[in-house]
Design a protein around this motif. Structure first.
Motif, mmCIF file in Angstrom:
data_model
loop_
_atom_site.group_PDB
_atom_site.id
_atom_site.type_symbol
_atom_site.label_atom_id
_atom_site.label_comp_id
_atom_site.label_asym_id
_atom_site.label_seq_id
_atom_site.Cartn_x
_atom_site.Cartn_y
_atom_site.Cartn_z
ATOM 1 N N VAL A 28 4.771 -0.335 29.850
ATOM 2 C CA VAL A 28 5.063 -0.761 28.491
ATOM 3 C C VAL A 28 4.580 0.321 27.540
ATOM 4 O O VAL A 28 3.466 0.825 27.688
ATOM 5 C CB VAL A 28 4.327 -2.090 28.160
ATOM 6 N N GLU A 29 5.421 0.690 26.595
ATOM 7 C CA GLU A 29 5.012 1.644 25.567
ATOM 8 C C GLU A 29 4.629 0.854 24.320
ATOM 9 O O GLU A 29 5.354 -0.044 23.898
ATOM 10 C CB GLU A 29 6.136 2.620 25.269
ATOM 11 N N GLU A 30 3.469 1.186 23.769
ATOM 12 C CA GLU A 30 2.951 0.465 22.618
ATOM 13 C C GLU A 30 2.676 1.454 21.489
ATOM 14 O O GLU A 30 2.111 2.513 21.722
ATOM 15 C CB GLU A 30 1.657 -0.226 23.033
ATOM 16 N N VAL A 31 3.100 1.093 20.278
ATOM 17 C CA VAL A 31 2.882 1.940 19.107
ATOM 18 C C VAL A 31 1.993 1.178 18.131
ATOM 19 O O VAL A 31 2.288 0.037 17.778
ATOM 20 C CB VAL A 31 4.214 2.313 18.430
ATOM 21 N N THR A 32 0.905 1.818 17.722
ATOM 22 C CA THR A 32 -0.010 1.239 16.741
ATOM 23 C C THR A 32 -0.023 2.144 15.522
ATOM 24 O O THR A 32 -0.245 3.351 15.646
ATOM 25 C CB THR A 32 -1.437 1.129 17.319
ATOM 26 N N GLU A 33 0.224 1.563 14.366
ATOM 27 C CA GLU A 33 0.238 2.338 13.126
ATOM 28 C C GLU A 33 -0.769 1.746 12.150
ATOM 29 O O GLU A 33 -0.907 0.536 12.047
ATOM 30 C CB GLU A 33 1.635 2.327 12.503
ATOM 31 N N GLU A 34 -1.454 2.634 11.438
ATOM 32 C CA GLU A 34 -2.443 2.222 10.435
ATOM 33 C C GLU A 34 -1.991 2.761 9.081
ATOM 34 O O GLU A 34 -1.751 3.957 8.928
ATOM 35 C CB GLU A 34 -3.812 2.790 10.802
ATOM 36 N N TYR A 35 -1.873 1.843 8.123
ATOM 37 C CA TYR A 35 -1.420 2.204 6.781
ATOM 38 C C TYR A 35 -2.534 1.955 5.766
ATOM 39 O O TYR A 35 -3.426 1.143 5.984
ATOM 40 C CB TYR A 35 -0.207 1.360 6.383
ATOM 41 N N ALA A 36 -2.437 2.662 4.641
ATOM 42 C CA ALA A 36 -3.350 2.439 3.516
ATOM 43 C C ALA A 36 -2.579 2.684 2.229
ATOM 44 O O ALA A 36 -1.600 3.437 2.199
ATOM 45 C CB ALA A 36 -4.548 3.373 3.602
ATOM 46 N N GLU A 37 -3.043 2.049 1.157
ATOM 47 C CA GLU A 37 -2.402 2.238 -0.137
ATOM 48 C C GLU A 37 -2.983 3.478 -0.810
ATOM 49 O O GLU A 37 -4.191 3.612 -0.993
ATOM 50 C CB GLU A 37 -2.628 1.016 -1.029
ATOM 51 N N VAL A 38 -2.096 4.428 -1.109
ATOM 52 C CA VAL A 38 -2.495 5.671 -1.774
ATOM 53 C C VAL A 38 -1.580 5.851 -2.979
ATOM 54 O O VAL A 38 -0.353 5.908 -2.830
ATOM 55 C CB VAL A 38 -2.368 6.886 -0.811
ATOM 56 N N ASP A 39 -2.171 5.932 -4.144
ATOM 57 C CA ASP A 39 -1.406 6.094 -5.395
ATOM 58 C C ASP A 39 -0.333 5.022 -5.547
ATOM 59 O O ASP A 39 0.799 5.301 -5.947
ATOM 60 C CB ASP A 39 -0.773 7.493 -5.471
ATOM 61 N N GLY A 40 -0.656 3.792 -5.192
ATOM 62 C CA GLY A 40 0.273 2.678 -5.357
ATOM 63 C C GLY A 40 1.347 2.587 -4.290
ATOM 64 O O GLY A 40 2.214 1.732 -4.362
ATOM 65 N N GLU A 41 1.314 3.472 -3.296
ATOM 66 C CA GLU A 41 2.307 3.442 -2.226
ATOM 67 C C GLU A 41 1.608 3.310 -0.883
ATOM 68 O O GLU A 41 0.500 3.797 -0.695
ATOM 69 C CB GLU A 41 3.145 4.728 -2.215
ATOM 70 N N MET A 42 2.284 2.668 0.048
ATOM 71 C CA MET A 42 1.738 2.546 1.404
ATOM 72 C C MET A 42 2.033 3.843 2.163
ATOM 73 O O MET A 42 3.176 4.288 2.233
ATOM 74 C CB MET A 42 2.365 1.359 2.144
ATOM 75 N N LYS A 43 0.991 4.439 2.674
ATOM 76 C CA LYS A 43 1.119 5.704 3.418
ATOM 77 C C LYS A 43 0.618 5.499 4.844
ATOM 78 O O LYS A 43 -0.367 4.814 5.069
ATOM 79 C CB LYS A 43 0.276 6.813 2.764
#
Length: 94
Positions: free
Chosen positions: A26-41
């Protein structure tokens, strides 16, 4: 449910059972986002591959469909039969 739909469902279940009995990846993708300058990066992205080992219970279910009376086999004999079948399946995939 008509015969065609029933047959398709049986094939799908059989394929799923075979996959569990032989093991799979199984291939698993984990992504971590944060709000930078009002946008999700996107900060981090991690891809991993996990191997799921063969399941002995699934092998037993597959073997139960065979003509041989497997209920009288010991655990060691069942493991030996599992290895034999896995080897046979690997040869068929090649």
């Amino acid at each position: 449910m008509n015969k065609r739909a029933k047959k398709k469902k049986q094939n799908t279940l059989g394929e799923a059972l075979m996959k569990v009995a032989t093991g799979y990846s199984v291939e698993e993708v984990t992504e971590e986002y944060a709000e930078v300058d009002g946008e999700m990066k996107l900060l981090k992205r991690k891809e991993t591959k996990k191997d799921v080992p063969p399941d002995l219970k699934a092998v037993q279910i597959l073997l139960a469909g065979q003509e041989t009376d497997l209920t009288k086999l010991s655990d060691e004999e069942l493991l030996a039969e599992k290895e034999r079948l896995l080897k046979e399946l690997a040869e068929k995939k090649e």
